[in-house]
Design a protein around this motif. Structure first.
Motif, PDB file in Angstrom:
ATOM      1  N   LEU A 135       0.874  -1.015  -0.026  1.00 17.54           N
ATOM      2  CA  LEU A 135      -0.178  -0.157   0.009  1.00 17.54           C
ATOM      3  C   LEU A 135       0.951   1.164   0.169  1.00 17.54           C
ATOM      4  N   GLN A 136       0.788   2.116  -0.849  1.00 14.08           N
ATOM      5  CA  GLN A 136       1.341   3.408  -1.082  1.00 14.08           C
ATOM      6  C   GLN A 136       0.970   4.448  -0.199  1.00 14.08           C
ATOM      7  N   LEU A 137       1.278   4.631   0.999  1.00 20.24           N
ATOM      8  CA  LEU A 137       1.167   5.659   1.934  1.00 20.24           C
ATOM      9  C   LEU A 137       2.203   6.376   2.257  1.00 20.24           C
ATOM     10  N   SER A 138       2.217   7.755   2.358  1.00 18.66           N
ATOM     11  CA  SER A 138       3.189   8.569   3.082  1.00 18.66           C
ATOM     12  C   SER A 138       3.582   8.341   4.439  1.00 18.66           C
ATOM     13  N   ARG A 139       4.574   8.781   5.097  1.00 15.93           N
ATOM     14  CA  ARG A 139       4.585   8.514   6.576  1.00 15.93           C
ATOM     15  C   ARG A 139       3.733   9.515   7.471  1.00 15.93           C
ATOM     16  N   ASN A 140       3.337  10.613   6.853  1.00 20.82           N
ATOM     17  CA  ASN A 140       2.472  11.406   7.491  1.00 20.82           C
ATOM     18  C   ASN A 140       1.346  10.875   7.566  1.00 20.82           C
ATOM     19  N   GLU A 141       0.775  10.135   6.283  1.00 21.74           N
ATOM     20  CA  GLU A 141      -0.534   9.460   6.295  1.00 21.74           C
ATOM     21  C   GLU A 141      -0.639   8.127   7.195  1.00 21.74           C
ATOM     22  N   GLU A 142       0.516   7.432   7.465  1.00 16.31           N
ATOM     23  CA  GLU A 142       0.691   6.359   8.309  1.00 16.31           C
ATOM     24  C   GLU A 142       0.303   6.781   9.765  1.00 16.31           C
ATOM     25  N   GLU A 143       1.016   8.019  10.318  1.00 15.24           N
ATOM     26  CA  GLU A 143       0.870   8.654  11.588  1.00 15.24           C
ATOM     27  C   GLU A 143      -0.706   8.950  11.782  1.00 15.24           C
ATOM     28  N   GLN A 144      -0.847   9.765  10.738  1.00 16.40           N
ATOM     29  CA  GLN A 144      -2.481   9.899  10.891  1.00 16.40           C
ATOM     30  C   GLN A 144      -3.527   8.860  11.199  1.00 16.40           C
ATOM     31  N   ILE A 145      -3.319   7.925  10.372  1.00 18.01           N
ATOM     32  CA  ILE A 145      -4.133   6.655  10.571  1.00 18.01           C
ATOM     33  C   ILE A 145      -4.037   6.197  11.922  1.00 18.01           C
ATOM     34  N   ALA A 146      -2.637   5.995  12.360  1.00 17.84           N
ATOM     35  CA  ALA A 146      -2.384   5.710  13.849  1.00 17.84           C
ATOM     36  C   ALA A 146      -3.189   6.280  14.814  1.00 17.84           C
ATOM     37  N   THR A 147      -3.051   7.599  14.742  1.00 23.69           N
ATOM     38  CA  THR A 147      -3.750   8.480  15.657  1.00 23.69           C
ATOM     39  C   THR A 147      -5.268   8.289  15.549  1.00 23.69           C
ATOM     40  N   GLU A 148      -5.752   8.107  14.352  1.00 26.19           N
ATOM     41  CA  GLU A 148      -7.382   8.058  14.110  1.00 26.19           C
ATOM     42  C   GLU A 148      -7.673   6.846  14.568  1.00 26.19           C
ATOM     43  N   VAL A 149      -7.069   5.694  14.499  1.00 29.03           N
ATOM     44  CA  VAL A 149      -7.435   4.463  14.969  1.00 29.03           C
ATOM     45  C   VAL A 149      -7.312   4.330  16.563  1.00 29.03           C
ATOM     46  N   LEU A 150      -6.246   4.998  17.125  1.00 29.18           N
ATOM     47  CA  LEU A 150      -6.347   4.975  18.680  1.00 29.18           C
ATOM     48  C   LEU A 150      -7.354   5.934  19.188  1.00 29.18           C
ATOM     49  N   ASP A 151      -7.690   6.917  18.591  1.00 31.64           N
ATOM     50  CA  ASP A 151      -8.691   7.845  18.961  1.00 31.64           C
ATOM     51  C   ASP A 151     -10.157   6.905  18.840  1.00 31.64           C
ATOM     52  N   GLU A 152     -10.125   6.149  17.827  1.00 29.37           N
ATOM     53  CA  GLU A 152     -11.566   5.286  17.754  1.00 29.37           C
ATOM     54  C   GLU A 152     -11.461   4.244  18.680  1.00 29.37           C
ATOM     55  N   MET A 153     -10.254   3.664  19.283  1.00 29.59           N
ATOM     56  CA  MET A 153     -10.385   2.589  20.075  1.00 29.59           C
ATOM     57  C   MET A 153     -10.350   3.200  21.666  1.00 29.59           C
ATOM     58  N   ASN A 206     -20.188   3.197  12.577  1.00 25.80           N
ATOM     59  CA  ASN A 206     -19.628   2.460  13.217  1.00 25.80           C
ATOM     60  C   ASN A 206     -19.184   3.175  14.679  1.00 25.80           C
ATOM     61  N   THR A 207     -18.836   4.576  14.502  1.00 25.96           N
ATOM     62  CA  THR A 207     -18.645   5.229  15.570  1.00 25.96           C
ATOM     63  C   THR A 207     -19.801   5.488  16.429  1.00 25.96           C
ATOM     64  N   ALA A 208     -21.104   5.851  15.791  1.00 27.90           N
ATOM     65  CA  ALA A 208     -22.314   5.855  16.587  1.00 27.90           C
ATOM     66  C   ALA A 208     -22.636   4.642  17.330  1.00 27.90           C
ATOM     67  N   GLN A 209     -22.415   3.607  16.703  1.00 28.37           N
ATOM     68  CA  GLN A 209     -22.522   2.332  17.521  1.00 28.37           C
ATOM     69  C   GLN A 209     -21.717   2.111  18.569  1.00 28.37           C
ATOM     70  N   ARG A 210     -20.388   2.532  18.623  1.00 24.19           N
ATOM     71  CA  ARG A 210     -19.423   2.641  19.715  1.00 24.19           C
ATOM     72  C   ARG A 210     -20.056   3.325  20.777  1.00 24.19           C
ATOM     73  N   ILE A 211     -20.379   4.657  20.494  1.00 24.84           N
ATOM     74  CA  ILE A 211     -20.799   5.688  21.450  1.00 24.84           C
ATOM     75  C   ILE A 211     -21.990   5.005  22.440  1.00 24.84           C
ATOM     76  N   ALA A 212     -22.928   4.243  21.255  1.00 29.38           N
ATOM     77  CA  ALA A 212     -24.088   3.827  21.989  1.00 29.38           C
ATOM     78  C   ALA A 212     -23.774   2.690  22.992  1.00 29.38           C
ATOM     79  N   ALA A 213     -23.092   1.600  22.486  1.00 34.44           N
ATOM     80  CA  ALA A 213     -22.586   0.555  23.009  1.00 34.44           C
ATOM     81  C   ALA A 213     -21.951   0.951  24.460  1.00 34.44           C
ATOM     82  N   GLY A 214     -21.127   2.124  24.223  1.00 31.05           N
ATOM     83  CA  GLY A 214     -20.417   2.659  25.737  1.00 31.05           C
ATOM     84  C   GLY A 214     -21.299   2.944  26.796  1.00 31.05           C
TER      85      GLY A 214
END
Length: 449
Positions: A86-104, A153-161
């Motif tokens: 997958l062709q992604l820049s380092r900035n995009e990888e870091e951004q996705i990592a932060t987004e996934v962390l925020d979602e978890m 999916n975000t809405a479901q996670r909020i509701a489940a919480g």
């Protein structure tokens, strides 16, 4: 490591329900619609997130610290990008990592907005439109979700919480986040343009009346009158529209309550921040998925009367509980506070009349008006004006009945003079010159003033 074990084959007891089947059909349809407009970069990001979520073991992730979890996610992202090419820049990888962390650990892309003290409301209108309210005005943010499924999916996670569910069978949810913020979710089939999430943030700053005056929400003369009204244990209604600042003002007024008073608060979603030590906080409970267990404000007001309260504070009056609240105000619970949605003090009285009728007590209108005139001493009107500022535009005293009409006198009002080049309203808080009637009745409390 975060890598999860292979999933076992589903058992017959895990067979999808008709509602689950319908959800999957709608999800597939939404995904196909969004996929048509995706760029190659968006496709790579979506694929990476999909591979990453397949690899993460949520139980192991939950046991990690935030920093260690972020490091593990970044490692997994680099491995997946190498394996899947997958062709992604380092900035995009870091951004996705932060987004996934925020979602978890939070609520996805909008998690940073919860930490932003300047934001009052977060409004998600589908995947591509996220608005916030800052300083009384709405603005569009650059934040977006990947697609409708990401929002859902975000809405479901909020509701489940909070122990709720959101799907086609239950398309609306009202809840409270862990930090006290109120959240409303509405989805398909009721929300036609995508899942909508509305969050009213819990504001940690607890402003005083003096602080509100310093912000030009009122004058210092108005502060003095409101302080004396609280000392005299007047029953006060804070009136205004949605987002006008009613709860903020209610919190400020409550700081003038004596520490010796026993206070019972009743709210749909707990927002009041009492500073006293003797406080009992009650919160309504919505109906369960089985259609049982509902406890509304009227039930709580009735129960509060059996709890020997000195003051009752009702977050918002909107129905039949208004009758019970008026009864409480008329039977020795002076100094009680509540809020009402209304545009003027006169509208507040009319709304109270209508809400008492909703209680089904079959009282004649004159009797209802006498109840209101006897129970309510003061109406404070707060307004979010067109420049975004929240101001107290009227302090009105209720003076009793005359010829079947509730008599009032305005003590203070806001008079607009002009509008400056930036659109800010320029005006004055003007005293009517009328001496408050309660000054005479409680002169002993104010040194004879």
């Amino acid at each position: 490591m975060l890598i999860r074990k292979a999933k076992p084959a589903p058992t017959p007891s895990q067979a999808p329900t008709p509602v689950d089947d319908e959800v999957q059909k709608v999800a597939s349809s939404r995904t196909q619609q969004v996929a048509k407009s995706e760029t190659p970069g968006m496709v790579n990001r979506r694929l990476l997130r999909s591979f990453l979520y397949d690899q993460i073991d949520p139980l192991k992730a939950a046991a990690m610290s935030r920093d260690k979890l972020l490091a593990q996610i970044e490692t997994q992202i680099r491995r997946i990008c190498d394996e899947k090419r997958l062709q992604l820049s380092r900035n995009e990888e870091e951004q996705i990592a932060t987004e996934v962390l925020d979602e978890m650990l939070g609520i996805g892309p909008i998690q940073p907005l919860l930490a932003d003290e300047s934001v009052n409301d977060i409004l998600v209108n589908g995947a591509k439109l996220v608005f916030v309210e800052r300083f009384g005005k709405l603005e569009l943010t650059p934040i977006t979700f990947l697609d409708e499924e990401h929002v859902f999916n975000t809405a479901q996670r909020i509701a489940a919480g909070v122990g709720r569910r959101i799907d086609e069978a239950h398309p609306m949810v009202d809840a409270r986040l862990a930090d006290g913020s109120r959240v409303n979710i509405i989805t398909y089939p009721l929300a036609l343009d995508g899942t909508t999430i509305s969050i009213r943030k819990f504001m940690r700053r607890n402003l005083t009346l003096e602080a509100l005056a310093a912000r030009q929400a009122m004058s210092y003369e108005m502060v003095e009158v409101l302080e004396r009204a609280m000392v005299a244990k007047l029953n006060i209604i804070v009136s205004g529209g949605t987002g006008a600042g009613k709860t903020t003002l209610l919190n400020a007024l409550s700081q003038k309550i004596d520490d010796t008073d026993r206070i019972v608060t009743i709210e749909d979603a707990a927002e009041l921040q009492m500073q006293q030590i003797h406080v009992v906080r009650l919160e309504t409970r919505p109906v369960s998925a089985e259609g049982t267990g509902k406890v509304d404000q009227r039930d709580l007001v009735r129960n509060a009367l059996r709890m020997r309260p000195d003051r009752i504070i009702l977050g918002e009056v909107r129905g039949g509980e208004s009758f019970d609240m008026l009864q409480a105000m008329n039977t020795g619970h002076d100094g009680s506070l509540c809020t009402v949605h209304a545009n003027t003090p006169r509208d507040t009285i009319l709304r109270l009349e209508n809400m008492v009728m909703m209680a089904g007590m079959q009282l004649p209108l004159e009797a209802i008006r006498r109840q209101i005139a006897s129970a309510v001493h003061m109406i404070v009107q707060v307004e979010r004006q067109r420049d975004g500022m929240r101001r107290i535009v009227s302090i009105t005293e209720v003076c009793g009945m005359e010829n079947d009409v509730i008599q009032t006198q305005e003590l203070f009002g806001f008079q607009l003079r002009s509008v400056d080049a930036n659109g800010k309203l320029i005006g004055d808080f003007v005293a009517s010159g009328q001496r408050p009637q309660f000054y005479s009745a409680h002169a002993h409390l104010f040194g004879g003033a």
